[in-house]
Write an enzyme that holds these catalytic residues in place. Structure first.
Site, PDB file in Angstrom:
ATOM      1  N   GLY A  39       6.863   4.620   8.687  1.00 57.86           N
ATOM      2  CA  GLY A  39       5.735   5.951   8.604  1.00 57.86           C
ATOM      3  C   GLY A  39       6.278   6.339   9.820  1.00 57.86           C
ATOM      4  O   GLY A  39       7.219   6.270  10.660  1.00 57.86           O
ATOM      5  N   SER A  40       5.028   7.169  10.457  1.00 54.51           N
ATOM      6  CA  SER A  40       5.142   7.740  12.027  1.00 54.51           C
ATOM      7  C   SER A  40       5.197   6.687  13.176  1.00 54.51           C
ATOM      8  O   SER A  40       4.731   5.557  12.825  1.00 54.51           O
ATOM      9  CB  SER A  40       4.005   8.825  11.861  1.00 54.51           C
ATOM     10  OG  SER A  40       2.634   7.858  12.157  1.00 54.51           O
ATOM     11  N   THR A  41       5.882   7.084  14.268  1.00 52.61           N
ATOM     12  CA  THR A  41       5.836   6.318  15.311  1.00 52.61           C
ATOM     13  C   THR A  41       4.357   6.349  15.834  1.00 52.61           C
ATOM     14  O   THR A  41       4.130   5.196  16.451  1.00 52.61           O
ATOM     15  CB  THR A  41       6.858   6.974  16.424  1.00 52.61           C
ATOM     16  OG1 THR A  41       8.115   7.115  15.952  1.00 52.61           O
ATOM     17  CG2 THR A  41       7.048   6.305  17.801  1.00 52.61           C
ATOM     18  N   GLY A  93       3.118   3.622  13.744  1.00 55.21           N
ATOM     19  CA  GLY A  93       3.881   2.244  14.035  1.00 55.21           C
ATOM     20  C   GLY A  93       3.289   1.574  15.187  1.00 55.21           C
ATOM     21  O   GLY A  93       3.204   0.409  15.286  1.00 55.21           O
ATOM     22  N   LYS A 115       1.116  -1.169   0.120  1.00 51.12           N
ATOM     23  CA  LYS A 115       0.000   0.088  -0.077  1.00 51.12           C
ATOM     24  C   LYS A 115       0.903   1.363   0.021  1.00 51.12           C
ATOM     25  O   LYS A 115       1.459   1.601   1.151  1.00 51.12           O
ATOM     26  CB  LYS A 115      -0.910   0.170   1.353  1.00 51.12           C
ATOM     27  CG  LYS A 115      -2.061   0.939   1.095  1.00 51.12           C
ATOM     28  CD  LYS A 115      -2.641   1.500   2.451  1.00 51.12           C
ATOM     29  CE  LYS A 115      -1.963   2.842   3.147  1.00 51.12           C
ATOM     30  NZ  LYS A 115      -1.850   3.881   2.331  1.00 51.12           N
ATOM     31  N   GLU A 135       9.974  15.415  15.838  1.00 54.40           N
ATOM     32  CA  GLU A 135      10.201  15.334  14.561  1.00 54.40           C
ATOM     33  C   GLU A 135       9.366  16.392  13.686  1.00 54.40           C
ATOM     34  O   GLU A 135       8.101  16.187  13.692  1.00 54.40           O
ATOM     35  CB  GLU A 135       9.938  13.918  14.127  1.00 54.40           C
ATOM     36  CG  GLU A 135      10.437  13.685  12.522  1.00 54.40           C
ATOM     37  CD  GLU A 135      10.222  12.197  12.082  1.00 54.40           C
ATOM     38  OE1 GLU A 135       9.169  11.881  12.153  1.00 54.40           O
ATOM     39  OE2 GLU A 135      10.978  11.967  11.291  1.00 54.40           O
ATOM     40  N   CYS A 178      13.428  10.775   7.270  1.00 55.80           N
ATOM     41  CA  CYS A 178      13.463  10.190   8.737  1.00 55.80           C
ATOM     42  C   CYS A 178      14.923  10.328   9.298  1.00 55.80           C
ATOM     43  O   CYS A 178      14.948  10.200  10.243  1.00 55.80           O
ATOM     44  CB  CYS A 178      13.115   8.721   8.703  1.00 55.80           C
ATOM     45  SG  CYS A 178      13.798   7.850   7.411  1.00 55.80           S
ATOM     46  N   GLU A 181      10.079   1.070  10.366  1.00 53.81           N
ATOM     47  CA  GLU A 181      11.014   1.793  10.142  1.00 53.81           C
ATOM     48  C   GLU A 181       9.993   3.420  10.465  1.00 53.81           C
ATOM     49  O   GLU A 181       9.362   3.638   9.832  1.00 53.81           O
ATOM     50  CB  GLU A 181      11.483   1.993   8.824  1.00 53.81           C
ATOM     51  CG  GLU A 181      12.026   0.690   8.453  1.00 53.81           C
ATOM     52  CD  GLU A 181      13.533   0.372   9.215  1.00 53.81           C
ATOM     53  OE1 GLU A 181      13.899   1.472   9.918  1.00 53.81           O
ATOM     54  OE2 GLU A 181      14.138  -0.466   8.773  1.00 53.81           O
TER      55      GLU A 181
HETATM   56  P1  NAD Z   1       2.011   7.976   8.480  1.00 53.86           P
HETATM   57  O1  NAD Z   1       2.391   6.947   9.716  1.00 53.86           O
HETATM   58  O2  NAD Z   1       0.937   9.197   8.673  1.00 53.86           O
HETATM   59  O3  NAD Z   1       1.578   6.986   7.113  1.00 53.86           O
HETATM   60  C1  NAD Z   1       2.629   5.974   6.590  1.00 53.86           C
HETATM   61  C2  NAD Z   1       1.644   4.981   5.877  1.00 53.86           C
HETATM   62  O4  NAD Z   1       0.780   4.410   6.864  1.00 53.86           O
HETATM   63  C3  NAD Z   1       0.732   5.480   4.777  1.00 53.86           C
HETATM   64  O5  NAD Z   1       0.880   4.616   3.833  1.00 53.86           O
HETATM   65  C4  NAD Z   1      -0.564   5.722   5.525  1.00 53.86           C
HETATM   66  O6  NAD Z   1      -1.642   5.596   4.737  1.00 53.86           O
HETATM   67  C5  NAD Z   1      -0.450   4.268   6.349  1.00 53.86           C
HETATM   68  N1  NAD Z   1      -1.365   4.363   7.610  1.00 53.86           N
HETATM   69  C6  NAD Z   1      -1.755   5.391   8.313  1.00 53.86           C
HETATM   70  N2  NAD Z   1      -2.594   5.161   9.307  1.00 53.86           N
HETATM   71  C7  NAD Z   1      -2.787   3.812   9.072  1.00 53.86           C
HETATM   72  C8  NAD Z   1      -3.199   2.748  10.074  1.00 53.86           C
HETATM   73  N3  NAD Z   1      -4.341   3.119  11.235  1.00 53.86           N
HETATM   74  N4  NAD Z   1      -3.197   1.459   9.909  1.00 53.86           N
HETATM   75  C9  NAD Z   1      -2.461   1.148   8.775  1.00 53.86           C
HETATM   76  N5  NAD Z   1      -1.653   2.103   7.963  1.00 53.86           N
HETATM   77  C10 NAD Z   1      -1.959   3.199   8.057  1.00 53.86           C
HETATM   78  O7  NAD Z   1       3.302   8.519   8.054  1.00 53.86           O
HETATM   79  P2  NAD Z   1       3.739   9.470   6.837  1.00 53.86           P
HETATM   80  O8  NAD Z   1       3.318  10.924   7.372  1.00 53.86           O
HETATM   81  O9  NAD Z   1       3.420   8.926   5.601  1.00 53.86           O
HETATM   82  O10 NAD Z   1       5.489   9.509   6.614  1.00 53.86           O
HETATM   83  C11 NAD Z   1       6.306  10.384   7.486  1.00 53.86           C
HETATM   84  C12 NAD Z   1       6.849   9.468   8.704  1.00 53.86           C
HETATM   85  O11 NAD Z   1       7.589   8.345   8.080  1.00 53.86           O
HETATM   86  C13 NAD Z   1       7.778  10.134   9.522  1.00 53.86           C
HETATM   87  O12 NAD Z   1       7.560   9.874  10.620  1.00 53.86           O
HETATM   88  C14 NAD Z   1       9.035   9.603   9.110  1.00 53.86           C
HETATM   89  O13 NAD Z   1      10.218   9.897  10.115  1.00 53.86           O
HETATM   90  C15 NAD Z   1       8.579   8.191   8.764  1.00 53.86           C
HETATM   91  N6  NAD Z   1       9.821   7.556   8.197  1.00 53.86           N
HETATM   92  C16 NAD Z   1      10.415   6.792   8.398  1.00 53.86           C
HETATM   93  C17 NAD Z   1      11.583   6.113   7.779  1.00 53.86           C
HETATM   94  C18 NAD Z   1      12.381   5.008   8.278  1.00 53.86           C
HETATM   95  O14 NAD Z   1      13.070   4.113   7.453  1.00 53.86           O
HETATM   96  N7  NAD Z   1      12.908   5.051   9.719  1.00 53.86           N
HETATM   97  C19 NAD Z   1      11.542   6.237   6.433  1.00 53.86           C
HETATM   98  C20 NAD Z   1      10.631   7.129   6.002  1.00 53.86           C
HETATM   99  C21 NAD Z   1       9.738   7.854   6.667  1.00 53.86           C
END
Ligand code: NAD
Length: 453
Positions: free
Chosen positions: A207-209, A212, A154, A355, A263, A229
């Protein structure tokens, strides 16, 4: 079926409408992936390797188009987008070598022979954020497929276009239907279903903590494997004995690259007190020199933020903060945000602890090595970091002392596909990339064969 308008963040124009999968479509895709697993796991290692190499070749042939697509969809600079498409190709090619090297072990035991096998898990669900759509998709799907799993992926709502194209290229390369499916959709619908569906045997989430933690809690219900991650607030530690000119010249790119939506962004610069003022003086021309503008222009070094919402979020951090220095942005449409340096900074303030995920950096002084480590580690995150010093012993001591997964000395590199990548503390769980990534996509099975008469 609902549609999502995909917007070019540099122009605010709608460039495409993408159908968003609902729950029934997600379940149907998972069922197809489950069926495809039965045959994909039986494809011989050499044939699986050949198909992955063909996939890498198809990505290579489309590198420029993929890069242009990312420029339009995510506002990445063309230079970055070309690197990202090349990285996706390299990662797929690197793991194409893995099926033929997925060794088990033969362990000496009494009364027979003991063997281990690295078995694929089944259907793997990969959830990708919007900040690096192509590389992050490839880091998950390539080792997952190489190990014999099938994948449902996704992409983020805002950035589905390159992932959709990668799935088409996989089919074109001969990877069978159902082995790699890309499902654009909303996180709480499609992503959530990967967590709750019992036929998805592993979730890879970047994605976000905040999200996560929800994913990890959901996976715990089924004792489902998960790789996380997550976010970061990484430190760039500059000692007085460092090559200060180089440290200052490179510091902006370690945080403003991808408009700070990285990130690994070194968003906290820690500078030894005795050279603090000198460093700030050297930093000024470097920050003002960052070329912000049209991401299609090869000279551009920083593009816009991803969305209006992200712009509002980043802007909110400047309320009450002390702006030391700010670059400029183009006029007109686009979610532009100038490179911004905050100093002095209260180490308990939001700008120093949260962040920001935008082109905003904080600079604070430290007294000695112990103080630098104390400040660097006073965070819930632990993804990356940099150490600038000419003293090798200190570089190693500090690298071992920083609680983060990816450190660089006298440079800012974090990600190489041949080396492991991932976070300590609330920056994640598990590692991606490098020689051991297949361990995260296999279960070890132990088989004892009696040799007794
Ligand atoms: P986000 O957590 O909002 O979304 C990430 C993904 O998760 C998207 O595809 C979103 O649709 C999905 N998602 C959202 N809610 C969900 C749920 N309840 N259940 C399942 N999936 C869901 O993050 P973002 O705003 O897209 O990305 C930014 C964040 O990602 C930042 O915190 C950044 O640090 C982190 N990030 C980490 C790494 C790493 O490798 N550590 C790399 C890139 C980004």
């Amino acid at each position: 079926m609902t549609e999502f308008e995909v917007v070019n963040p540099a122009t605010e124009e709608v460039i495409e409408k993408v159908a968003m999968a609902d729950l029934a479509e997600t379940d149907a895709a998972i069922a197809r992936a489950k069926t495809a697993f039965e045959s994909w796991r039986r494809v011989s290692p050499a044939d699986r390797a050949r198909l992955l190499r063909a996939f890498a070749t198809a990505v290579d042939a489309e590198r420029e188009q993929l890069a242009q697509l990312e420029v339009a969809n995510a506002g990445h600079t063309i230079g970055n987008a070309r690197w990202e498409a090349g990285n996706a190709r390299d990662v797929i090619e690197y793991y194409a070598a893995a099926p033929e090297r997925l060794f088990g072990r033969q362990i000496p035991v009494a009364g027979g022979i003991d063997l281990t096998f690295q078995e694929p898990l089944g259907v793997v669900g990969i959830i990708v954020p919007w900040n690096f759509p192509m590389p992050i998709a490839a880091w998950g799907l390539a080792p997952a497929l190489a190990a014999g799993n099938t994948v449902v992926l996704k992409p983020a709502e805002l950035t589905p276009l390159t992932a959709l194209r990668l799935a088409e290229l996989a089919l074109q390369a001969g990877i069978p239907e159902g082995v790699l499916q890309v499902l654009p959709g909303h996180g709480p619908v499609v992503g959530r279903r990967f967590v709750t569906h019992p036929d998805v045997r592993k979730v890879v989430f970047t994605g976000s903590t905040r999200v996560g933690k929800e994913i990890a809690a959901g996976c715990a219900e089924q004792v489902k494997a998960v790789t996380l991650e997550l976010g970061g607030k990484s430190a760039n530690i500059v000692f007085a004995d460092a090559d200060l000119a180089k440290a200052a010249a490179t510091a902006p790119y370690a945080v403003f690259d991808n408009a700070g939506q990285d990130c690994c962004a070194r968003s906290r610069i820690l500078v030894q007190q005795s050279v603090f003022e000198e460093f700030l003086t050297l930093l000024e021309p470097a920050v003002l020199g960052v070329k912000v503008g049209d991401p299609r222009d090869e000279a551009t070094e920083m593009g816009p933020l991803i969305s209006a919402a992200q712009h509002a979020r980043v802007s909110s951090y400047l309320d009450g903060a002390s702006v030391h220095l700010q670059g400029s942005v183009p006029d007109g449409k686009g979610f532009w945000f100038p490179p911004t340096v905050l100093a002095p900074v209260d180490q308990h303030s939001r700008v120093f602890t949260e962040e920001i995920f935008g082109p905003v950096v904080t600079v604070v002084p430290f007294t000695d090595e112990a103080d630098a480590l104390r400040i660097a580690n006073t965070t819930e995150y632990g993804l990356s970091g940099s150490i600038w010093t000419r003293d090798l012993g200190r570089a190693l001591r500090v690298a071992r002392g920083v609680e983060a997964g990816n450190l660089s000395v006298n440079s800012h590199s974090s990600v190489r596909y041949t080396t492991p990548f991932g976070g300590f503390k609330q920056s994640g769980l598990g590692r991606e990339l490098g020689p051991d990534a297949l361990n995260a996509f296999t279960e070890t099975k132990n088989v004892f064969i009696s040799t007794e008469e």
